[in-house]
Design a protein around this motif. Sequence first.
Motif, PDB file in Angstrom:
ATOM      1  N   ALA A  77      -4.023   5.414 -60.653  1.00 25.42           N
ATOM      2  CA  ALA A  77      -4.546   5.732 -58.739  1.00 25.42           C
ATOM      3  C   ALA A  77      -2.697   5.091 -58.259  1.00 25.42           C
ATOM      4  CB  ALA A  77      -5.364   4.977 -58.018  1.00 25.42           C
ATOM      5  N   TRP A  78      -2.248   6.397 -57.687  1.00 27.81           N
ATOM      6  CA  TRP A  78      -0.666   6.013 -56.961  1.00 27.81           C
ATOM      7  C   TRP A  78      -0.886   6.064 -55.572  1.00 27.81           C
ATOM      8  CZ3 TRP A  78       1.215   4.192 -61.115  1.00 27.81           C
ATOM      9  CH2 TRP A  78       1.364   5.029 -62.071  1.00 27.81           C
TER      10      TRP A  78
ATOM     11  N   ALA B 130      14.955   5.037 -52.982  1.00 28.72           N
ATOM     12  CA  ALA B 130      14.387   5.029 -54.235  1.00 28.72           C
ATOM     13  C   ALA B 130      12.932   5.427 -54.072  1.00 28.72           C
ATOM     14  CB  ALA B 130      14.270   3.441 -54.517  1.00 28.72           C
ATOM     15  N   ALA B 131      12.423   4.836 -53.136  1.00 24.53           N
ATOM     16  CA  ALA B 131      10.797   4.812 -53.056  1.00 24.53           C
ATOM     17  C   ALA B 131      10.318   6.127 -52.761  1.00 24.53           C
ATOM     18  CB  ALA B 131       9.775   4.342 -52.187  1.00 24.53           C
ATOM     19  N   ARG B 132      11.019   7.233 -51.915  1.00 27.79           N
ATOM     20  CA  ARG B 132      11.045   8.420 -52.312  1.00 27.79           C
ATOM     21  C   ARG B 132      11.385   9.326 -52.830  1.00 27.79           C
ATOM     22  NH1 ARG B 132      14.783   9.982 -47.810  1.00 27.79           N
ATOM     23  NH2 ARG B 132      13.792   8.746 -46.701  1.00 27.79           N
ATOM     24  N   LEU B 133      12.484   9.061 -53.379  1.00 30.10           N
ATOM     25  CA  LEU B 133      12.355   9.830 -55.127  1.00 30.10           C
ATOM     26  C   LEU B 133      11.414   9.692 -56.130  1.00 30.10           C
ATOM     27  CD1 LEU B 133      16.307   9.125 -55.575  1.00 30.10           C
ATOM     28  CD2 LEU B 133      15.328  11.153 -55.075  1.00 30.10           C
ATOM     29  N   HIS B 134      11.177   8.174 -56.114  1.00 30.04           N
ATOM     30  CA  HIS B 134       9.780   8.486 -57.059  1.00 30.04           C
ATOM     31  C   HIS B 134       8.781   8.640 -56.626  1.00 30.04           C
ATOM     32  CE1 HIS B 134       8.286   4.957 -59.730  1.00 30.04           C
ATOM     33  NE2 HIS B 134       7.174   4.968 -58.430  1.00 30.04           N
TER      34      HIS B 134
ATOM     35  N   LEU C 162       2.988   0.836 -51.766  1.00 31.49           N
ATOM     36  CA  LEU C 162       3.882   0.915 -52.871  1.00 31.49           C
ATOM     37  C   LEU C 162       4.035  -0.813 -53.929  1.00 31.49           C
ATOM     38  CD1 LEU C 162       4.500   3.085 -55.276  1.00 31.49           C
ATOM     39  CD2 LEU C 162       6.812   2.971 -53.733  1.00 31.49           C
ATOM     40  N   ILE C 163       4.908  -1.063 -52.567  1.00 31.39           N
ATOM     41  CA  ILE C 163       5.578  -2.514 -53.105  1.00 31.39           C
ATOM     42  C   ILE C 163       4.509  -3.835 -53.887  1.00 31.39           C
ATOM     43  CG2 ILE C 163       6.578  -4.484 -52.071  1.00 31.39           C
ATOM     44  CD1 ILE C 163       8.058  -2.058 -50.102  1.00 31.39           C
ATOM     45  N   VAL C 164       2.848  -3.473 -52.992  1.00 34.36           N
ATOM     46  CA  VAL C 164       2.887  -4.480 -53.824  1.00 34.36           C
ATOM     47  C   VAL C 164       1.787  -3.857 -54.582  1.00 34.36           C
ATOM     48  CG1 VAL C 164      -0.277  -4.912 -52.657  1.00 34.36           C
ATOM     49  CG2 VAL C 164       1.204  -4.866 -50.968  1.00 34.36           C
ATOM     50  N   GLN C 165       1.686  -2.631 -54.677  1.00 35.12           N
ATOM     51  CA  GLN C 165       1.101  -1.788 -56.453  1.00 35.12           C
ATOM     52  C   GLN C 165       1.561  -2.418 -57.597  1.00 35.12           C
ATOM     53  OE1 GLN C 165       0.115   1.835 -56.662  1.00 35.12           O
ATOM     54  NE2 GLN C 165      -1.164   1.280 -57.728  1.00 35.12           N
TER      55      GLN C 165
ATOM     56  N   ALA D 299       6.368   2.759 -63.891  1.00 33.53           N
ATOM     57  CA  ALA D 299       4.858   3.552 -63.064  1.00 33.53           C
ATOM     58  C   ALA D 299       5.883   4.928 -62.884  1.00 33.53           C
ATOM     59  CB  ALA D 299       4.943   2.889 -61.947  1.00 33.53           C
ATOM     60  N   GLY D 300       6.759   5.198 -63.554  1.00 31.44           N
ATOM     61  CA  GLY D 300       7.122   6.916 -63.501  1.00 31.44           C
ATOM     62  C   GLY D 300       8.832   6.565 -62.895  1.00 31.44           C
ATOM     63  N   ARG D 301       9.280   7.298 -62.221  1.00 29.19           N
ATOM     64  CA  ARG D 301      10.723   7.545 -61.818  1.00 29.19           C
ATOM     65  C   ARG D 301      11.445   6.239 -61.673  1.00 29.19           C
ATOM     66  NH1 ARG D 301      14.211  11.588 -59.898  1.00 29.19           N
ATOM     67  NH2 ARG D 301      16.470  11.139 -59.314  1.00 29.19           N
ATOM     68  N   PRO D 302      12.501   5.959 -62.687  1.00 27.37           N
ATOM     69  CA  PRO D 302      13.194   4.529 -62.460  1.00 27.37           C
ATOM     70  C   PRO D 302      14.070   3.944 -61.154  1.00 27.37           C
ATOM     71  CG  PRO D 302      14.199   5.102 -64.840  1.00 27.37           C
ATOM     72  CD  PRO D 302      13.384   6.361 -63.072  1.00 27.37           C
ATOM     73  N   ALA D 303      14.334   2.603 -60.871  1.00 29.24           N
ATOM     74  CA  ALA D 303      15.304   2.470 -59.335  1.00 29.24           C
ATOM     75  C   ALA D 303      16.382   2.912 -59.725  1.00 29.24           C
ATOM     76  CB  ALA D 303      15.474   1.461 -59.224  1.00 29.24           C
TER      77      ALA D 303
END
Length: 515
Positions: A151-152, A212-216, A159-162, A194-198
């Motif tokens: 669950a993303w 970074a969050a948007r791309l991820h 997202l930061i918390v997860q 979790a997917g695309r790196p920073a």
Amino acid sequence: MSGEGRARGRTRLPRAETTATFVGMPAFPSMAREALDNTQQRRNLAHATHTIRTKRAAVVGEVPQWEALRLNGSQTKDHMLAHLDDYLLQLEENLVEAGATVHWARDADEANRIAIDLVRAEGVDEVVKVKSMATQEIELNEALEAAGIAAWETDLAELIVQLGHDRPSHILVPAIHRNRSEIRDIFRREMARAGRPAPEGLTDEPTQLADAARLHLREKFLRAKVAISGANFAIAETGSLVVLESEGNGRMCLTLPETLISVVGIEKVLPSWSDLSTFLQLLPRSSTGERMNPYTTMWTGAAAGDGPQDVHVILLDNGRTSVLADEVGRQALRCIRCSACLNVCPVYERAGGHAYGSVYPGPIGAVLTPQLRGTSSKLDQSLPYASSLCGACFEVCPVRIDIPRLLVRLRTQVIDGKRGGLPTAEGAAMRSAAWMFADHRRFEKAQDAATLGSLLLGRRTSIHRLPWPASAWTEARNAPVPPRETFREWWVRTHGESATGTTGSGGPGAAGGVR
Ligand code: SF4
């Protein structure tokens, strides 16, 4: 529903246990003490809560009819709660008519099972989520993970918390306890797993972090077939659900995937569209200090060729009907999760959200959690005491929940639940105090002893640790050093001996009076 609830009795405490994530957590005083030692977190919290509450005060001050709006909001919620059974049936009927499938869930297990079955039926092993307190309450992410489904979270703070393997510590800003450099470190360390790196060379600039969050997240939005949401409001009149958010990530979840599953607490119902207008004014100003939230998404079942075609709504009880059965306690169900009470609470500001051991922290958590979960655990018994009872939470609450009154009431219930059996150290101390206060000669002797003790303590103004059994008191607070002079001694010194007789039988010389 309400009649049946009343018949079950209002002193009975709800039966749900502390949920799996929080089971075994220490009581609030221990967690708070640990949090107080974290000076970085205290700085982060003080900065964030002061900023939000200043913004809130400014935009609330712009509305001359704010008190009338508050009153309207609380009355609408009370009316809804008094007729919840009718409005829920109306909501279900209109949802079904609009093409949605309605599921009823008595508790967290049932809600999680329904959601997992729905996801499995789509043959996928991942879902995207828009921030939802209800799904956190039932620990849906953990249940999905146990079922092999990722669950993303797509809300930036969630997202930061997860990614930080953390727990939310605020209703609205779950990562409020993190500053920018901590967030950068989490992104650098965890995004790749979790997917695309920073991106290379990511700094702690807010725009870089947001990019970074948007791309991820974009990758996840584009491939997700199933989304899970909550709802801020559910309109019975039309069967519509409403989500308010700031980033637009929620709208991506609510519109792109083929299947949308919404987990909605049964207290989210509003009778009509016209009622919504009140809450669309109350909520953004109280929560983010904005006149209007940036994104408001509303949907009514499934619309052919537009948005998710398979729409499910899980109506969640999980202790709410038990809270509803209590005519005083039910006002906690008015809560619209704005978080204004957290941002003004001196206890929350210092202890932070994790100390409350629940997805609902702060003043509302201190009353809602013990009502939803019961007070069988030490953690839940401690929550009604996590307050200075200053009343600031009531002053800012947009739906006028009398949190201080509920806290006192819950404290009484906790004490009542401990009656009988061996006396606690606190009970024994209170009985000794009652015995001492009952006779002025005993009280005077105690004062003499205290005065002598204060002389031995020199220049100190507070005592950090008293000997057992009084040590229970100083575990969570300092005790003041008793004054070197009693009130009566001061009175005689400043007014003369003869003045003591002028106040009559209720004066300083009376038994049990101030000495
Ligand atoms: S109790 Fe009131 S102030 Fe606190 S989150 Fe709920 S609605 Fe907002």
